[in-house]
Design a protein around this motif. Sequence first.
Motif, mmCIF file in Angstrom:
data_model
loop_
_atom_site.group_PDB
_atom_site.id
_atom_site.type_symbol
_atom_site.label_atom_id
_atom_site.label_comp_id
_atom_site.label_asym_id
_atom_site.label_seq_id
_atom_site.Cartn_x
_atom_site.Cartn_y
_atom_site.Cartn_z
ATOM 1 N N SER A 38 13.560 77.095 85.963
ATOM 2 C CA SER A 38 12.540 77.689 85.088
ATOM 3 C C SER A 38 13.094 78.794 84.201
ATOM 4 N N ASN A 46 16.223 71.448 78.930
ATOM 5 C CA ASN A 46 15.192 70.566 79.484
ATOM 6 C C ASN A 46 13.885 71.351 79.601
ATOM 7 N N ASN A 48 11.098 70.515 80.373
ATOM 8 C CA ASN A 48 10.264 70.109 81.508
ATOM 9 C C ASN A 48 10.523 70.975 82.738
ATOM 10 N N LYS A 50 12.852 70.469 85.006
ATOM 11 C CA LYS A 50 13.140 69.563 86.123
ATOM 12 C C LYS A 50 14.637 69.248 86.168
ATOM 13 N N CYS A 53 19.420 66.916 84.518
ATOM 14 C CA CYS A 53 19.507 66.871 83.067
ATOM 15 C C CYS A 53 20.977 66.704 82.707
ATOM 16 N N TRP A 62 17.040 63.911 79.508
ATOM 17 C CA TRP A 62 16.249 64.119 80.714
ATOM 18 C C TRP A 62 16.023 62.795 81.417
ATOM 19 N N GLU A 63 15.521 62.887 82.636
ATOM 20 C CA GLU A 63 15.047 61.782 83.456
ATOM 21 C C GLU A 63 16.208 60.991 84.072
#
Length: 215
Positions: A38, A46, A48, A50, A53, A62-63
């Motif tokens: 964060s 990223n 998001n 999360k 990355c 991402w993802e």
Amino acid sequence: MKLYYAETLAPRKTCAVAKYLGIPIEYAFVDLKKDEQSKPDYLAINPNGKVPCLVDGDRSLWEADAIICHFAQRAESDLWPHDGRQIDVVRWLSWNSQHFYRHTGSLYFEHIIKPAFGLGEPDPSKVAEGQGWFRKLAGVLDQHLKGRKWLLGDGLTIADFSVAVTLPYAKSAAMPLDEFPEVRRWHDQLNAIEAWRNPFPARPATSAANAALNA
């Protein structure tokens, strides 16, 4: 390439594929217990917040499933097939993200994430719900695997790495894996691969909590 990861489910598949393919990569550990995902510098790559990355040159990706596709393409590997099987890979990635991973991930959260992060005891109702869905979805997978070595037949693909990612935690997360012999056999084959068994790069020090995530 630089891969930001933690020793949790989604990053596990990216680390496993990178190791399996022998891709030269820089690893950057993101400490979830310190909420590093964060921090502004991480959100810049990223938004998001999360993991994982991947930063590849000027590109931030991402993802986890997209990252493992990228790895296979970069390595020109048959893990990303170069024929009509690509559609089947996408089908299994979608099935996993919408169904199997969603419910096996809930069991992982209840039994592994909660104690590691001090979030309390497993919720019996959520465990029961997750086990019910596991039985339903593992039944679909078990039937599909009959007569097939891997998800798409004789050849290992990124779909195998993605769909099976929660299964190393089956025992500690109370997944009734042994009720499904074909799924068990399939995962045993993956366990014969060093990159699957030990996907994460070595770090100088690993806290007891982080070690528990990879139990």
